[in-house]
Design an enzyme around this catalytic site. Structure first.
Site, PDB file in Angstrom:
ATOM      1  N   GLU A 121       0.822  -1.213   0.000  1.00 41.56           N
ATOM      2  CA  GLU A 121       0.000   0.000   0.000  1.00 41.56           C
ATOM      3  C   GLU A 121       0.858   1.267   0.000  1.00 41.56           C
ATOM      4  O   GLU A 121       0.650   2.184   0.790  1.00 41.56           O
ATOM      5  CB  GLU A 121      -0.972  -0.014   1.188  1.00 41.56           C
ATOM      6  CG  GLU A 121      -1.912  -1.203   1.139  1.00 41.56           C
ATOM      7  CD  GLU A 121      -2.990  -1.214   2.207  1.00 41.56           C
ATOM      8  OE1 GLU A 121      -2.752  -0.675   3.293  1.00 41.56           O
ATOM      9  OE2 GLU A 121      -4.070  -1.767   1.938  1.00 41.56           O
TER      10      GLU A 121
ATOM     11  N   ASP B  57      -8.537  -8.915   4.392  1.00 44.27           N
ATOM     12  CA  ASP B  57      -8.329  -7.728   5.213  1.00 44.27           C
ATOM     13  C   ASP B  57      -9.405  -7.571   6.294  1.00 44.27           C
ATOM     14  O   ASP B  57     -10.248  -6.671   6.185  1.00 44.27           O
ATOM     15  CB  ASP B  57      -8.296  -6.487   4.317  1.00 44.27           C
ATOM     16  CG  ASP B  57      -7.804  -5.267   5.065  1.00 44.27           C
ATOM     17  OD1 ASP B  57      -7.310  -5.421   6.181  1.00 44.27           O
ATOM     18  OD2 ASP B  57      -7.916  -4.156   4.512  1.00 44.27           O
TER      19      ASP B  57
ATOM     20  N   GLU C 229     -12.723  -1.936  12.139  1.00 44.32           N
ATOM     21  CA  GLU C 229     -12.743  -1.244  10.850  1.00 44.32           C
ATOM     22  C   GLU C 229     -13.892  -1.716   9.958  1.00 44.32           C
ATOM     23  O   GLU C 229     -14.593  -0.916   9.358  1.00 44.32           O
ATOM     24  CB  GLU C 229     -11.393  -1.460  10.137  1.00 44.32           C
ATOM     25  CG  GLU C 229     -11.338  -0.867   8.746  1.00 44.32           C
ATOM     26  CD  GLU C 229      -9.976  -1.057   8.081  1.00 44.32           C
ATOM     27  OE1 GLU C 229      -9.060  -1.607   8.722  1.00 44.32           O
ATOM     28  OE2 GLU C 229      -9.836  -0.635   6.916  1.00 44.32           O
TER      29      GLU C 229
HETATM   30  O1  GCW Z   1      -7.051  -2.799   6.622  1.00 41.55           O
HETATM   31  C1  GCW Z   1      -6.232  -2.007   5.830  1.00 41.55           C
HETATM   32  C2  GCW Z   1      -6.550  -0.653   6.328  1.00 41.55           C
HETATM   33  C3  GCW Z   1      -5.374   0.299   6.336  1.00 41.55           C
HETATM   34  C4  GCW Z   1      -4.225  -0.397   7.039  1.00 41.55           C
HETATM   35  C5  GCW Z   1      -3.859  -1.635   6.255  1.00 41.55           C
HETATM   36  C6  GCW Z   1      -2.759  -2.439   6.935  1.00 41.55           C
HETATM   37  C7  GCW Z   1      -2.540   0.527   8.453  1.00 41.55           C
HETATM   38  O2  GCW Z   1      -7.628  -0.143   5.581  1.00 41.55           O
HETATM   39  O3  GCW Z   1      -5.785   1.456   6.993  1.00 41.55           O
HETATM   40  O4  GCW Z   1      -3.118   0.457   7.199  1.00 41.55           O
HETATM   41  O5  GCW Z   1      -4.962  -2.484   6.152  1.00 41.55           O
HETATM   42  O6  GCW Z   1      -3.098  -3.315   7.694  1.00 41.55           O
HETATM   43  O7  GCW Z   1      -1.598  -2.184   6.685  1.00 41.55           O
END
Ligand code: GCW
Length: 638
Positions: A263, A338, A366
């Site tokens: 990311e 995720d 989240e």
């Molecule tokens: O779940 C996703 C999130 C990001 C997060 C990423 C990760 C810290 O939307 O906000 O960043 O994973 O776990 O690296």
């Protein structure tokens, strides 16, 4: 006169704002003289909070080689707590206090299942928290002034950090990574490190080690080097010196957590090096001090771009297994995508055999209603442990749901997830029910007429969330970026496809779901048997993961006899009805919550408001998802 007295009493009864969590609320006015023995935080806690009259003795047996394990021997004449470490004694002290609060003290032998029981904060230096739903960061960097070698902290901040440490120690958490994995290079600047040291000094008496997330490009961004290539001698030297500086400040520093080439974060891949090259360089710098590297496997969109996202971590890391230094641990999210409301376990846990593994769970909600929905996560984590046996893990990390809100977690019931994480990190064999009961009794009231129905609500809450958000294996149909409400039709041409909901459900006139079987992306092949075969076939795939692994015709007959479409509707309806029921239970319990200690109107009201909100949200999920999928299924609107 009577009126005056009543008013005074009302003034005395300060509204309970939830800030005391599950911990004993009443401190002894005079420290208890019934507690004796080895010095330290255990003694202090018991002097302050032990209310019994049976004398308590604390015995530190430094020769015992059992780490933080402890024994409590309770007889009518005496209670003895013994452990090989001061933190073991502290855990014993909290266990005794817990038993005291629950009303029954008995003998106990206990040891932690995981040696690393860590919280991961996603807190940024500017005070914001990534995916934080409980206010700002608890680390108030601006309330710490560096003056020479000293850091002056406001008393309020000092108190908050001690309360935080205490809450963690009371459930066995023994380490915290204090900053976001999307890490600022500034975290390693001399000034910030001094402040980190000040925090670590408050955490240490509670048996909590401090760890940091690092930015892999720090040698460039902070150190002014032209590169951050892990094989460059200057870069290696920079890390070595930085690590030495950290250990001069904090001899018990734990190590680094790293998100690399994921990311947008920098990493060894920027220099055509592998994750092993990157991790090993840091491991070499930390090794002389006994520090560890926790290297995250949450990596996608780099070397394996275009491949089914849930396969990419195995594709990336499995070939490197065996190449990591001994003090490197691979840290992997419970599921391959995720933190969805339901995911199958991540096959990284099957495919990484020579490198120690840690699991990363997300306490902050989240994708499960954030701090607005009552969703108790223990059942989800137990589901994970039922596939990935705790014996296969050396540690467990939970992404914290803590902020500067008075009640720490935003939703009063989100505290239960922090609590459950700690309790399961200590003992994953505890049942979700035991933990929920315990938490309710400690946090609200021991009245069974309250505890029984609320335990039931908590236990049902995760499945309800799956039902009203993403039943039958649907996943990632959230609104973009904030990941709160539904957006099943979500597609943005300028976004990576793997961030778009339409990529994940693949709905068309024939059916719905992502074909990950051997006729599709082949993700099922990454699993060990019996899961590989089980997930691969529609007929044997568990229905609660059906659309995760298969593209299934709308007319497919489910085990219930309903068609897929009908079953989908039934789940959305059940989810909504469940939340309605939770709300009705909460309303019925109002008198019991209020009479618990006479000052609980605030907590009752705050939970009430959130439950109403959850009801509206559940309806919104049902409407939006069924309206979206209906035309694909060839159904007419109702
Ligand atoms: O779940 C996703 C999130 C990001 C997060 C990423 C990760 C810290 O939307 O906000 O960043 O994973 O776990 O690296």
């Amino acid at each position: 006169m009577l009126l005056l007295v009543t008013c005074q009493l009302m003034l005395v009864a300060v509204a309970n704002d939830g800030s005391s969590l599950w911990l004993p609320r009443e401190r002894n006015i005079q420290p208890s003289t019934f507690v004796k023995g080895s010095k330290g935080m255990a003694l202090e806690e018991l002097r302050n909070y032990y209310r019994g009259e049976v004398p308590v003795r604390l015995k530190l047996n430094r020769k015992a080689r059992s780490g933080d394990a402890y024994i409590i021997t309770a007889t009518p004449e005496r209670i003895t707590l013994s452990s090989g470490t001061p933190s073991g004694l502290l855990y014993a002290a909290y266990d005794l206090l817990r038993m005291q609060q629950l009303g029954e003290v008995h003998s106990v032998e206990s040891h932690p299942r995981f040696s690393l029981r860590l919280l991961n904060h996603w807190d940024n230096l500017d005070g914001s928290v990534e995916r934080g739903y409980a206010g700002k960061s608890i680390w108030k960097w601006e309330q710490m002034q560096v003056s020479g070698k000293k850091v002056i902290m406001t008393p309020a901040l000092r108190q908050r950090i001690c309360d935080y440490a205490r809450a963690n120690a009371s459930i066995g958490i023994n380490g915290v990574v204090i900053n976001n994995v999307n890490a600022s290079p500034k975290m390693l600047s001399a000034e910030v490190l001094q402040k980190v040291q000040a925090i670590s000094q408050l955490l240490e008496p509670y048996g909590i080690r401090t760890y940091l997330s690092i930015n892999f490009a720090s040698p460039k961004a902070l150190g002014g080097l032209p590169t951050a290539d892990p094989l460059d001698p200057q870069v290696r030297l920079w890390w070595q010196q930085k690590v030495d500086e950290i250990y001069r400040l904090m001899p018990r520093f734990g190590g680094f957590l790293v998100k690399a080439n994921s990311e947008g974060q920098p990493g060894p891949g920027d220099y055509h090096r592998t994750h092993a090259d990157g991790a090993n360089m840091l491991a070499d710098a930390l090794q002389p001090h006994g520090g560890i590297v926790m290297w995250r496997c949450f990596v996608y969109g780099a070397n394996h771009k275009g491949e089914d996202r849930v396969k990419q971590a195995v594709s990336e890391f499995q070939p490197l297994d065996g190449q990591f230094r001994q003090n490197v641990i691979l840290q992997t999210k419970n599921g391959p995508l995720d933190f969805q409301p339901r995911e199958p376990y991540s096959p990284v846990f099957d495919q990484i055999k020579q490198t120690p593994n840690m699991a990363e769970l997300q306490i902050t909600q989240e994708y499960t209603g954030q701090s607005r929905h009552l969703v108790y996560l223990a059942p989800m984590w137990k589901e994970f442990f039922s596939h990935v046996h705790p014996m296969r893990l050396c540690g467990i990390a939970g992404v914290a749901n803590i902020g500067d809100d008075a009640n720490w977690c935003g939703h009063h019931f989100s505290q239960a997830n922090w609590y459950a994480f700690g309790r399961l990190a200590w003992n994953p064999d505890l049942s979700s029910e035991e933990i929920a009961r315990e938490w309710l009794q400690l946090t609200f009231t021991k009245d069974e007429a309250f505890v029984r129905p609320m335990t039931e609500v908590m236990l049902a809450s995760h499945e309800a969330c799956v039902d009203y958000m993403m039943p039958l294996g649907l996943h990632h149909i959230f609104q973009f970026d904030h990941h709160y409400g539904p957006d099943p039709g979500g597609f943005k041409p300028d976004y990576p496809l793997e961030w778009c909901p339409v990529y994940y459900h693949q709905a068309d006139s024939l059916g719905v779901g992502f074909d990950r079987s051997s006729t599709g992306s082949g993700a099922t092949a990454q699993y060990r048997e019996p899961y590989r075969s089980m997930y691969d076939k529609v007929s044997t795939c568990p229905e609660n993961l059906l659309l995760w692994f298969h593209h299934v015709p709308w007319s497919h007959r489910m085990k219930s006899g309903l068609t897929l479409w009908e079953e989908l509707c039934a789940h959305y309806n059940r989810g909504v009805n469940e939340v309605d029921r939770f709300h009705a239970v909460w309303q019925e319990l109002r008198p019991l919550v209020l009479s618990a200690d006479g000052n609980d109107a605030r907590r009752w009201q705050e939970v009430e408001e959130r439950l109403r909100h959850q009801q509206a949200n559940a309806r919104e999920w049902r409407r939006s998802c069924l309206d979206y999928f209906r035309p694909f299924a060839g159904e007419q609107s109702e």
